[in-house]
Design a protein around this motif. Structure first.
Motif, PDB file in Angstrom:
ATOM      1  N   PRO A   1      60.864  52.029  52.256  1.00 42.26           N
ATOM      2  CA  PRO A   1      60.987  51.945  53.717  1.00 42.26           C
ATOM      3  C   PRO A   1      60.083  52.968  54.390  1.00 42.26           C
ATOM      4  O   PRO A   1      59.781  54.027  53.827  1.00 42.26           O
ATOM      5  N   LEU A   2      59.656  52.640  55.604  1.00 39.76           N
ATOM      6  CA  LEU A   2      58.823  53.542  56.398  1.00 39.76           C
ATOM      7  C   LEU A   2      59.538  53.823  57.718  1.00 39.76           C
ATOM      8  O   LEU A   2      59.165  53.281  58.765  1.00 39.76           O
ATOM      9  N   PRO A   3      60.573  54.654  57.700  1.00 40.37           N
ATOM     10  CA  PRO A   3      61.301  54.943  58.942  1.00 40.37           C
ATOM     11  C   PRO A   3      60.443  55.665  59.971  1.00 40.37           C
ATOM     12  O   PRO A   3      60.723  55.640  61.167  1.00 40.37           O
ATOM     13  N   ARG A   4      59.392  56.316  59.512  1.00 39.23           N
ATOM     14  CA  ARG A   4      58.456  56.996  60.418  1.00 39.23           C
ATOM     15  C   ARG A   4      57.092  57.074  59.727  1.00 39.23           C
ATOM     16  O   ARG A   4      56.982  56.894  58.518  1.00 39.23           O
ATOM     17  N   GLY A   5      56.063  57.345  60.522  1.00 37.28           N
ATOM     18  CA  GLY A   5      54.732  57.499  59.953  1.00 37.28           C
ATOM     19  C   GLY A   5      54.152  56.202  59.433  1.00 37.28           C
ATOM     20  O   GLY A   5      54.635  55.118  59.716  1.00 37.28           O
ATOM     21  N   GLY A   6      53.082  56.338  58.656  1.00 31.71           N
ATOM     22  CA  GLY A   6      52.389  55.174  58.129  1.00 31.71           C
ATOM     23  C   GLY A   6      52.011  55.368  56.680  1.00 31.71           C
ATOM     24  O   GLY A   6      52.678  56.081  55.937  1.00 31.71           O
ATOM     25  N   ILE A   7      50.925  54.711  56.273  1.00 33.37           N
ATOM     26  CA  ILE A   7      50.434  54.774  54.893  1.00 33.37           C
ATOM     27  C   ILE A   7      49.031  55.361  54.930  1.00 33.37           C
ATOM     28  O   ILE A   7      48.208  54.969  55.774  1.00 33.37           O
ATOM     29  N   ARG A   8      48.747  56.257  54.012  1.00 33.93           N
ATOM     30  CA  ARG A   8      47.424  56.848  53.924  1.00 33.93           C
ATOM     31  C   ARG A   8      46.837  56.598  52.541  1.00 33.93           C
ATOM     32  O   ARG A   8      47.569  56.382  51.566  1.00 33.93           O
ATOM     33  N   LEU A   9      45.513  56.634  52.458  1.00 30.33           N
ATOM     34  CA  LEU A   9      44.879  56.577  51.148  1.00 30.33           C
ATOM     35  C   LEU A   9      45.354  57.771  50.326  1.00 30.33           C
ATOM     36  O   LEU A   9      45.387  58.902  50.817  1.00 30.33           O
ATOM     37  N   GLY A  10      45.756  57.506  49.103  1.00 36.88           N
ATOM     38  CA  GLY A  10      46.311  58.555  48.263  1.00 36.88           C
ATOM     39  C   GLY A  10      47.817  58.546  48.193  1.00 36.88           C
ATOM     40  O   GLY A  10      48.406  59.247  47.367  1.00 36.88           O
ATOM     41  N   ASP A  11      48.465  57.741  49.065  1.00 39.96           N
ATOM     42  CA  ASP A  11      49.917  57.560  48.970  1.00 39.96           C
ATOM     43  C   ASP A  11      50.197  56.591  47.827  1.00 39.96           C
ATOM     44  O   ASP A  11      49.755  55.426  47.878  1.00 39.96           O
ATOM     45  N   LEU A  12      50.888  57.036  46.814  1.00 41.00           N
ATOM     46  CA  LEU A  12      51.047  56.266  45.585  1.00 41.00           C
ATOM     47  C   LEU A  12      52.501  55.863  45.350  1.00 41.00           C
ATOM     48  O   LEU A  12      53.434  56.542  45.786  1.00 41.00           O
ATOM     49  N   CYS A  13      52.669  54.754  44.634  1.00 41.41           N
ATOM     50  CA  CYS A  13      53.998  54.335  44.214  1.00 41.41           C
ATOM     51  C   CYS A  13      54.402  55.118  42.968  1.00 41.41           C
ATOM     52  O   CYS A  13      53.615  55.921  42.436  1.00 41.41           O
ATOM     53  N   ASP A  14      55.609  54.880  42.488  1.00 41.16           N
ATOM     54  CA  ASP A  14      56.103  55.623  41.321  1.00 41.16           C
ATOM     55  C   ASP A  14      55.310  55.333  40.056  1.00 41.16           C
ATOM     56  O   ASP A  14      55.375  56.108  39.086  1.00 41.16           O
ATOM     57  N   LYS A  15      54.564  54.225  40.063  1.00 39.02           N
ATOM     58  CA  LYS A  15      53.737  53.892  38.906  1.00 39.02           C
ATOM     59  C   LYS A  15      52.301  54.380  39.064  1.00 39.02           C
ATOM     60  O   LYS A  15      51.450  54.100  38.214  1.00 39.02           O
ATOM     61  N   GLY A  16      52.035  55.082  40.169  1.00 38.67           N
ATOM     62  CA  GLY A  16      50.724  55.694  40.344  1.00 38.67           C
ATOM     63  C   GLY A  16      49.689  54.852  41.050  1.00 38.67           C
ATOM     64  O   GLY A  16      48.506  55.220  41.063  1.00 38.67           O
ATOM     65  N   SER A  17      50.064  53.732  41.647  1.00 41.57           N
ATOM     66  CA  SER A  17      49.075  52.898  42.344  1.00 41.57           C
ATOM     67  C   SER A  17      49.188  53.090  43.855  1.00 41.57           C
ATOM     68  O   SER A  17      50.242  53.459  44.382  1.00 41.57           O
ATOM     69  N   GLN A  18      48.077  52.810  44.552  1.00 40.60           N
ATOM     70  CA  GLN A  18      48.005  52.966  45.997  1.00 40.60           C
ATOM     71  C   GLN A  18      49.051  52.074  46.682  1.00 40.60           C
ATOM     72  O   GLN A  18      49.265  50.927  46.298  1.00 40.60           O
ATOM     73  N   LEU A  19      49.675  52.608  47.724  1.00 37.12           N
ATOM     74  CA  LEU A  19      50.583  51.811  48.540  1.00 37.12           C
ATOM     75  C   LEU A  19      49.798  51.010  49.568  1.00 37.12           C
ATOM     76  O   LEU A  19      48.745  51.437  50.049  1.00 37.12           O
ATOM     77  N   ARG A  20      50.319  49.842  49.921  1.00 36.46           N
ATOM     78  CA  ARG A  20      49.739  48.958  50.930  1.00 36.46           C
ATOM     79  C   ARG A  20      50.858  48.453  51.833  1.00 36.46           C
ATOM     80  O   ARG A  20      52.040  48.578  51.496  1.00 36.46           O
ATOM     81  N   PRO A  21      50.518  47.854  52.972  1.00 35.73           N
ATOM     82  CA  PRO A  21      51.566  47.272  53.815  1.00 35.73           C
ATOM     83  C   PRO A  21      52.297  46.145  53.073  1.00 35.73           C
ATOM     84  O   PRO A  21      51.692  45.377  52.319  1.00 35.73           O
ATOM     85  N   ASP A  22      53.590  46.049  53.296  1.00 37.49           N
ATOM     86  CA  ASP A  22      54.387  44.982  52.694  1.00 37.49           C
ATOM     87  C   ASP A  22      54.301  43.744  53.575  1.00 37.49           C
ATOM     88  O   ASP A  22      55.270  43.327  54.209  1.00 37.49           O
ATOM     89  N   VAL A  23      53.109  43.170  53.638  1.00 39.36           N
ATOM     90  CA  VAL A  23      52.879  41.960  54.420  1.00 39.36           C
ATOM     91  C   VAL A  23      52.094  40.966  53.559  1.00 39.36           C
ATOM     92  O   VAL A  23      51.362  41.365  52.647  1.00 39.36           O
ATOM     93  N   VAL A  24      52.275  39.694  53.874  1.00 36.05           N
ATOM     94  CA  VAL A  24      51.535  38.651  53.164  1.00 36.05           C
ATOM     95  C   VAL A  24      50.223  38.411  53.902  1.00 36.05           C
ATOM     96  O   VAL A  24      50.209  38.027  55.073  1.00 36.05           O
ATOM     97  N   TRP A  25      49.114  38.636  53.209  1.00 41.04           N
ATOM     98  CA  TRP A  25      47.804  38.421  53.807  1.00 41.04           C
ATOM     99  C   TRP A  25      47.342  36.995  53.581  1.00 41.04           C
ATOM    100  O   TRP A  25      47.847  36.281  52.697  1.00 41.04           O
ATOM    101  N   PHE A  26      46.367  36.576  54.386  1.00 41.84           N
ATOM    102  CA  PHE A  26      45.769  35.262  54.209  1.00 41.84           C
ATOM    103  C   PHE A  26      45.159  35.168  52.807  1.00 41.84           C
ATOM    104  O   PHE A  26      44.465  36.079  52.367  1.00 41.84           O
ATOM    105  N   GLY A  27      45.458  34.076  52.128  1.00 44.91           N
ATOM    106  CA  GLY A  27      44.973  33.902  50.766  1.00 44.91           C
ATOM    107  C   GLY A  27      45.976  34.332  49.711  1.00 44.91           C
ATOM    108  O   GLY A  27      45.751  34.103  48.522  1.00 44.91           O
TER     109      GLY A  27
END
Length: 246
Positions: free
Chosen positions: A127-153
């Protein structure tokens, strides 16, 4: 907890219901795509080319959602559920206005802007109760976080769940959508043959598919009017005089 009673109302909402809360739509002439080409900010290719631009774009959208407030249509649907009606909401919108109004059964077809998810494992969300996502923000498995939205394609992971929900509808209420976005627009094909379908939208007469009742009103007017009738009668029904005058 209020016990829900049948019949089952399934509500399918689109950008029109959130626009009345001040959230820009994508397809309007002054909408988001006017300054942000789809291929640059809402595709996997755009993310690979310039992830920082994509993150800035969704930070702006997130700020807009946080400032917005549920409108009369959101509140009316929540009140119907709180009175004990069985209400399931399927939304194309990535905001949380249905939830903030009090609705509990909400399925987001296109993701949720107030969540971040892993680029490695889409099941990992935060959850993102405040703020946003920055480059370097990683998940527990070490990968970059992205918006939880479905993109075209990209695929729509909850589409089959939505189809199953629509197939259990006793009445389908469609609010604020042009029915132009696939595969979401194909949901109507799963409506039971004996279940009425109502489209509430200012352009409903032009947009309504064959067999669909058109209520040509904004969401903030048409939805509360229907809800008042249903709550007064204690059942789902279509007031013919109201619909014929719309």
């Amino acid at each position: 907890m209020v016990e829900q009673r049948g019949p089952h109302l399934v509500v399918f909402t689109g950008a029109g219901i959130s626009a009345e809360s001040g959230i820009q739509t994508f397809r309007a002439s002054d909408g988001l795509w006017a300054d942000h080409p789809i291929e640059e900010v809402a595709t996997p290719e755009g993310w690979r080319r310039d992830p920082e631009r994509v993150l800035r774009f969704y930070d702006q959208r997130r700020d807009q959602v946080r400032r917005a407030r549920p409108n009369a249509a959101h509140r009316a649907l929540a009140s119907l559920e709180q009175q004990g009606f069985a209400v399931s909401i399927i939304t194309q919108n990535i905001d949380d206005l249905h939830e903030r109004a009090g609705s509990r059964q909400v399925l987001h077809l296109h993701g949720e802007i107030l969540k971040a998810r892993s680029t490695l494992d889409p099941r990992i969300c935060y959850p993102l109760p405040r703020g946003g996502i920055r480059l370097g923000d990683l998940c527990d498995k070490g990968s970059q976080l992205r918006p939880d939205v479905v993109w075209f394609g990209e695929g729509v992971p909850h589409f089959m769940d939505a189809c199953e929900t629509v197939a259990r509808a006793d009445l389908l209420l469609v609010v604020g959508t042009s029915l132009a976005v696939m595969p979401a627009a194909a949901l109507l094909e799963h409506t039971p043959l004996d279940a009425p379908c109502v489209l509430v939208d200012p352009e409903a007469r032009a947009l309504a598919p064959p067999g669909t009742t058109a209520l040509a009103q904004p969401a903030g007017r048409g939805v509360p009017t229907l809800v008042r009738h249903w709550k007064r009668e204690g059942r789902l029904w279509l007031p013919e005089t109201l619909l014929s005058e719309a």
